[in-house]
Scaffold this motif. Structure first.
Motif, PDB file in Angstrom:
ATOM      1  N   PRO A 114       0.850  -1.188   0.000  1.00 33.68           N
ATOM      2  CA  PRO A 114       0.000   0.000   0.000  1.00 33.68           C
ATOM      3  C   PRO A 114       0.895   1.250   0.000  1.00 33.68           C
ATOM      4  CG  PRO A 114      -0.026  -1.052   2.180  1.00 33.68           C
ATOM      5  CD  PRO A 114       0.833  -1.901   1.288  1.00 33.68           C
ATOM      6  N   HIS A 115       0.386   2.345  -0.555  1.00 31.36           N
ATOM      7  CA  HIS A 115       1.165   3.592  -0.619  1.00 31.36           C
ATOM      8  C   HIS A 115       0.228   4.768  -0.369  1.00 31.36           C
ATOM      9  CE1 HIS A 115       4.755   1.602  -2.261  1.00 31.36           C
ATOM     10  NE2 HIS A 115       3.940   0.920  -3.047  1.00 31.36           N
ATOM     11  N   ASN A 116       0.827   5.932  -0.125  1.00 29.00           N
ATOM     12  CA  ASN A 116       0.047   7.163   0.011  1.00 29.00           C
ATOM     13  C   ASN A 116       0.913   8.342  -0.374  1.00 29.00           C
ATOM     14  OD1 ASN A 116       1.689   7.777   2.200  1.00 29.00           O
ATOM     15  ND2 ASN A 116       0.167   7.199   3.750  1.00 29.00           N
ATOM     16  N   HIS A 155       6.116  13.154  -0.612  1.00 29.40           N
ATOM     17  CA  HIS A 155       6.694  11.812  -0.465  1.00 29.40           C
ATOM     18  C   HIS A 155       5.629  10.839   0.019  1.00 29.40           C
ATOM     19  CE1 HIS A 155       6.820  12.109   3.995  1.00 29.40           C
ATOM     20  NE2 HIS A 155       7.085  13.389   3.774  1.00 29.40           N
ATOM     21  N   CYS A 156       5.927   9.571  -0.129  1.00 29.66           N
ATOM     22  CA  CYS A 156       5.045   8.554   0.437  1.00 29.66           C
ATOM     23  C   CYS A 156       5.276   8.517   1.951  1.00 29.66           C
ATOM     24  CB  CYS A 156       5.353   7.193  -0.177  1.00 29.66           C
ATOM     25  SG  CYS A 156       4.240   5.887   0.414  1.00 29.66           S
ATOM     26  N   ALA A 157       4.213   8.299   2.709  1.00 30.17           N
ATOM     27  CA  ALA A 157       4.332   8.251   4.174  1.00 30.17           C
ATOM     28  C   ALA A 157       3.633   7.018   4.726  1.00 30.17           C
ATOM     29  CB  ALA A 157       3.758   9.521   4.788  1.00 30.17           C
ATOM     30  N   GLU A 163      11.383   3.529   4.742  1.00 30.48           N
ATOM     31  CA  GLU A 163      11.694   2.670   3.603  1.00 30.48           C
ATOM     32  C   GLU A 163      10.989   3.129   2.333  1.00 30.48           C
ATOM     33  OE1 GLU A 163      12.081  -1.312   6.248  1.00 30.48           O
ATOM     34  OE2 GLU A 163      11.819  -1.589   4.088  1.00 30.48           O
ATOM     35  N   HIS A 164       9.754   3.604   2.488  1.00 29.95           N
ATOM     36  CA  HIS A 164       9.045   4.093   1.302  1.00 29.95           C
ATOM     37  C   HIS A 164       9.766   5.303   0.715  1.00 29.95           C
ATOM     38  CE1 HIS A 164       5.160   1.781   1.191  1.00 29.95           C
ATOM     39  NE2 HIS A 164       5.668   1.392   2.361  1.00 29.95           N
ATOM     40  N   ILE A 165      10.317   6.145   1.608  1.00 31.52           N
ATOM     41  CA  ILE A 165      11.081   7.300   1.118  1.00 31.52           C
ATOM     42  C   ILE A 165      12.409   6.819   0.532  1.00 31.52           C
ATOM     43  CG2 ILE A 165      12.253   9.425   1.801  1.00 31.52           C
ATOM     44  CD1 ILE A 165      10.047   9.827   3.905  1.00 31.52           C
ATOM     45  N   GLY A 168      12.540   5.622  -3.046  1.00 31.67           N
ATOM     46  CA  GLY A 168      12.361   6.504  -4.212  1.00 31.67           C
ATOM     47  C   GLY A 168      11.050   7.257  -4.316  1.00 31.67           C
ATOM     48  N   MET A 169      10.211   7.219  -3.271  1.00 33.86           N
ATOM     49  CA  MET A 169       8.882   7.835  -3.424  1.00 33.86           C
ATOM     50  C   MET A 169       8.871   9.292  -2.944  1.00 33.86           C
ATOM     51  SD  MET A 169       6.241   4.743  -2.710  1.00 33.86           S
ATOM     52  CE  MET A 169       4.957   5.641  -3.554  1.00 33.86           C
ATOM     53  N   TYR A 170       9.262  10.192  -3.855  1.00 30.20           N
ATOM     54  CA  TYR A 170       9.302  11.623  -3.528  1.00 30.20           C
ATOM     55  C   TYR A 170       9.359  12.457  -4.804  1.00 30.20           C
ATOM     56  CZ  TYR A 170      14.068   9.797  -3.729  1.00 30.20           C
ATOM     57  OH  TYR A 170      15.185   9.096  -4.080  1.00 30.20           O
TER      58      TYR A 170
END
Ligand code: CU
Length: 348
Positions: A114-116, A155-157, A163-165, A168-170
């Motif tokens: 899951p992501h946000n 970014h993803c939180a 780990e989500h950051i 690469g999620m930004y």
């Protein structure tokens, strides 16, 4: 019969008008705020969406999707990235102060996690993280008003957030001031980030995320725009002598502060911390905190190749925090002569 035909015609006309009205409402205006609706122009780094020229607020629809993929962190070095829209960093978003931003986040059923999204441009709980929590195979939508201008990180939180950051999620979202920004000839988007891999710097093959290195803040890679060499050689930023440049620079960390510097340049104007006003002039190195940004402006005066670095300089030489700006044009010896002499020196 004639009257009946008129009734039929009028009814048909009313239906047509009402469909047309409905269609305008759906495609042109938000029902609550009655603002015109636009689709956001999203660009991949180092490209920047064009300036917004309208002088009224709009509803801006931003469509992001999550892509988990194996890509290159350096030539020959592979990494399992988690990304917004299939690139690291994710796309740059540009809206105008006062806009209603309708954020759509889609998470493909092919993804595992899951992501946000938490946008620092949002005023609201979690920067939108809770409102955008999205399971694989779903799309979430939430809206926010971009109350304040500035350059903001997103970014993803999703837990585990670091780990989500780190994977690469930004990206960056610019909330342009209502009166716009002064004209410049070129704008670029740069994002600094770290990667923590089990293998050493340059070790080829698929690299795993190293949690212990991340906890100890000992990155294997410190890069601009997601890959060693993303701004080097044929990928260098370019300008011509006499042109004005504006760089939108973000630093997601996830741990380090950036000492952002261009060797041989000075930043004529700095919007410190990416805020809405110019806070300083003629700056050599500007600090960009983890989870922060800065806007820098300068004129290309002298041709040549300029190295873009994090002036915590081992990062530039050994971990990848190196890019280039190539300025082409006529030499300007009144500002910089180039080498004028190289003579023997026997010593004393
Ligand atoms: Cu995520």
């Amino acid at each position: 019969m004639k009257n009946l035909s008129m009734v039929k015609l009028t009814s048909a006309l009313l239906v047509t008008l009402s469909i047309a009205g409905c269609s305008v409402m759906l495609s042109g205006f938000d029902s609550k705020r009655a603002e015109p609706v636009e689709q956001a122009i999203l660009t991949t780094a180092p490209n920047v969406p064009p300036p917004i020229t309208r002088d009224y607020p709009a509803k801006v629809v931003v469509r992001l999707f999550v892509k988990e993929y194996v890509g290159e962190l350096m030539d020959g070095v592979k990494y399992n990235f988690w990304s917004f829209n299939g690139t690291v960093p994710g796309p740059m978003i540009r809206v105008r102060q006062g806009d209603l931003v309708e954020m759509h986040l889609s998470n493909s059923s092919k993804n595992i996690m899951p992501h946000n999204i938490d946008l620092h441009a949002v005023i609201g709980p979690g920067g939108g993280a809770g409102a955008s929590m999205t399971l694989p195979g779903h799309t979430s939508v939430f809206s926010f008003t971009a109350l304040h201008s500035g350059l903001f990180v997103y970014h993803c939180a999703m837990p585990p957030v670091p780990e989500h950051i780190a994977n690469g999620m930004y990206g960056l979202i610019l909330v342009q001031p209502k009166d716009g920004l002064p004209h410049v000839d070129r704008e670029y988007y740069i994002m600094q980030s770290e990667f923590y891999t089990t293998g050493k710097f340059g070790e080829e093959g698929l690299q795993q995320f190293d949690l212990q290195k991340a906890i100890e803040e000992q990155p294997t890679y410190v890069v601009f725009n997601g890959k060693v060499g993303a701004l080097l050689g044929k990928h260098a930023l370019t300008a011509k002598v006499g042109q004005t440049l504006r760089l939108y620079v973000g630093n997601i960390g996830p741990n380090l502060i950036s000492s952002f510097h261009i060797i041989g340049e000075q930043f004529a104007d700095v919007y410190g911390d990416g805020g809405s006003t110019i806070t300083d002039h003629n700056i050599q190195t500007t600090l960009i905190p983890a989870g922060g940004a800065a806007i820098v402006q300068f004129t290309a005066d002298v041709p040549g190749t300029y190295n873009i670095v994090d002036h915590s300089i081992f990062r530039a030489f050994y971990q990848g925090a190196l890019g280039q700006l190539k300025i082409i044009g006529k030499p300007n010896p009144t500002i910089f002569s180039g080498k004028e002499a190289d003579e023997p020196y026997p010593g004393k």
